[in-house]
Enzyme design. Sequence first.
Site, PDB file in Angstrom:
ATOM      1  CD  GLU A  95       1.649 -13.223  -6.524  1.00 32.37           C
ATOM      2  OE1 GLU A  95       1.773 -14.069  -7.358  1.00 32.37           O
ATOM      3  OE2 GLU A  95       1.720 -12.037  -6.549  1.00 32.37           O
ATOM      4  CB  CYS A 108       6.051  -6.748   0.874  1.00 33.18           C
ATOM      5  SG  CYS A 108       4.421  -6.033   0.204  1.00 33.18           S
ATOM      6  CB  CYS A 115      -7.574  -6.508  -1.846  1.00 31.78           C
ATOM      7  SG  CYS A 115      -7.718  -4.665  -1.164  1.00 31.78           S
ATOM      8  CB  CYS A 119      -7.450   0.466  -5.744  1.00 31.69           C
ATOM      9  SG  CYS A 119      -7.619   0.820  -4.011  1.00 31.69           S
ATOM     10  CB  CYS A 122      -4.481  -2.219  -6.971  1.00 26.94           C
ATOM     11  SG  CYS A 122      -3.902  -3.452  -6.035  1.00 26.94           S
ATOM     12  CB  CYS A 336       3.420  -0.715  -5.149  1.00 29.86           C
ATOM     13  SG  CYS A 336       2.027   0.224  -4.769  1.00 29.86           S
TER      14      CYS A 336
END
Length: 354
Positions: A95, A108, A115, A119, A122, A336
């Site tokens: 995305e 962005c 990932c 985290c 997230c 975010c």
Amino acid sequence: MPSHPRRNLVGASRAELAALLEPLDPRPFRAEQIYQWVNRRLAGGFDEMTNLPKPLREALGGIATVADPEVVEVRRAPDGTAKYALAFPDGVVVEAVAMPMEGHTTLCLSSQGGCAVGCVFCVTGVLGAGRNLTGGEIFGQFRALVRAERLAGAPVNVVFMGMGEPLLNLPGTARALELLYETVSPRRVTVSTSGIVPGIARLAALERRPNLAVSLNATTQEQRAELMPAAAHWTLDALLRAMREYPLERGRRITVEYVMLAGRNDSLEDARRLPRLLRGIPVKVNLIPLNPDERYLAGFAAPDDGHIDAFAAVLAAAHLNVTVRWSKGRDVAAACGQLRGQVRREPAAPAARA
């Protein structure tokens, strides 16, 4: 006999273009013309390359292509933010986001198909790792968004704040930066990291450096280990030392991103510790209230507005440049920490990647 896949020229270097053209037209200026069309004019195909002879364009069409990731979904928020799901030939979907700002648009981009940093606040990290994207694939996102949003010639900022940890994909990130700098000043490009210390040092060694943003999110090593398990492999002291050593041109600062989590990292003691940690580092601090996701981030919440204001006031009183960043695109999960890349796509026939 299976036919050879056509070479995607998005991400190709000048030397690679020259080698491809050798049997067709070995004159060096031809490779430069194609390089400019792909990387500066963002041409979508050989038909747009009008200063090339038609026979050369036809010959190129038989052995090469100019292909960006496929747009498989666009979701647009009331604030104008557009989230794009972009698919690559092997089925990987990432995305990327276009955010209209005052006087410019911020794009962005994602650097990985997932990932591995993990985290806990997230969505991308909760969903886990994915493969590295090539420099051409990262740059292809930029091309796709500029063309779709009709941004050619308009002021654009670029942030590596999408899916993935850019500094765990240094080859792809560095190559994408080189390509972006053909049309975007390094001062308008920001690479965000969770705190990969060796990667910060390698980024610092580049001849042309982007802005650096560090996702800190904690004021003690224990907090970082709890909230950012992989990034906490490097101590806070090591991370702060890498930030102090990062070369900054006049007028530049490192952006410190601090995602605020109610009851986790938002105490007034945290607010008092943060300026002490950052003392002597030219920074601006973005406080980012958690962007919620009921499915993947259950149990996490943002502090209330009054608490965020009190936290910010402590930082301001310590003479830190601080802003509360209310994320754009939350209505379409484009803010975010909300990117998923979960649109499924079957792999296409094998194709060469730039």
